[in-house]
Scaffold this motif. Structure first.
Motif, mmCIF file in Angstrom:
data_model
loop_
_atom_site.group_PDB
_atom_site.id
_atom_site.type_symbol
_atom_site.label_atom_id
_atom_site.label_comp_id
_atom_site.label_asym_id
_atom_site.label_seq_id
_atom_site.Cartn_x
_atom_site.Cartn_y
_atom_site.Cartn_z
ATOM 1 N N GLU A 190 0.695 -1.128 -0.039
ATOM 2 C CA GLU A 190 -0.062 0.069 -0.097
ATOM 3 C C GLU A 190 0.763 1.182 0.068
ATOM 4 O O GLU A 190 0.434 2.393 -0.718
ATOM 5 C CB GLU A 190 -1.012 -0.045 1.100
ATOM 6 N N ASP A 191 1.991 1.323 0.682
ATOM 7 C CA ASP A 191 2.672 2.345 0.899
ATOM 8 C C ASP A 191 3.525 2.463 -0.514
ATOM 9 O O ASP A 191 3.714 3.863 -1.245
ATOM 10 C CB ASP A 191 3.976 2.092 1.918
ATOM 11 N N THR A 192 3.846 1.711 -1.334
ATOM 12 C CA THR A 192 4.698 1.686 -2.499
ATOM 13 C C THR A 192 3.628 2.227 -3.500
ATOM 14 O O THR A 192 3.683 3.028 -4.292
ATOM 15 C CB THR A 192 4.947 0.131 -2.976
ATOM 16 N N PHE A 193 2.312 1.830 -3.299
ATOM 17 C CA PHE A 193 1.164 2.150 -4.363
ATOM 18 C C PHE A 193 1.209 3.653 -4.083
ATOM 19 O O PHE A 193 0.790 4.151 -5.181
ATOM 20 C CB PHE A 193 0.058 1.251 -4.193
ATOM 21 N N ARG A 194 0.870 3.926 -2.949
ATOM 22 C CA ARG A 194 0.571 5.288 -2.548
ATOM 23 C C ARG A 194 1.875 6.239 -3.102
ATOM 24 O O ARG A 194 1.520 7.570 -3.670
ATOM 25 C CB ARG A 194 0.439 5.490 -0.868
ATOM 26 N N LYS A 195 3.044 5.890 -2.893
ATOM 27 C CA LYS A 195 3.994 6.636 -3.487
ATOM 28 C C LYS A 195 4.190 6.792 -4.981
ATOM 29 O O LYS A 195 4.544 7.910 -5.643
ATOM 30 C CB LYS A 195 5.463 5.964 -2.919
#
Length: 133
Positions: free
Chosen positions: A58-63
């Protein structure tokens, strides 16, 4: 009395067998409980690992989403700048043909400005150093 002795002996042996059987079942239940606890710990560990992995995704997707939004914003700025440059170029070209009263120095300055902006735009897009034309 001897019959009672045999009966008591028989009852003791029966009780002893039942006690051994109960101990065996208790050991089996304790072993099964330990196996279940071990499986439960493994599942909790896997659940935690999956939660951490999901959070990382999710963090990677958000970034990536933020990066894409930033890229789109920059693209919009470049498109607006190109539109202004095209408009300025049209003004310069029309000024050359329709309104010859625009001083040559001003038209030359406008052309230099357009060339510089165009050159900077190419550098920004390509990520290469500015080279004199």
């Amino acid at each position: 009395m001897e019959a009672k002795g045999w009966e008591v002996e028989e009852n003791l042996q029966s009780a002893s067998r039942k006690h051994a059987e109960a101990d065996s079942k208790l050991s089996q239940l304790e072993r099964q409980t330990q196996e279940l606890e071990a499986r439960e710990n493994i599942l909790k560990s896997e659940q935690l690992s999956l939660a951490v992995e999901r959070e990382a995704h999710e963090d990677t997707f958000r970034k990536q989403k933020e990066g894409l939004m930033e890229w789109e914003r920059k693209l919009q700025q470049v498109e607006e700048r190109h539109c202004k440059q095209r408009s300025l170029l049209v003004d310069i070209l029309i000024g050359d043909t329709i309104t010859p009263s625009v001083p040559i120095e001003q038209r030359d300055a406008n052309l230099i400005y357009v060339r510089q902006k165009s050159k900077l735009s190419r550098v920004w897009q390509a990520g290469t150093p500015l080279v004199n034309d």
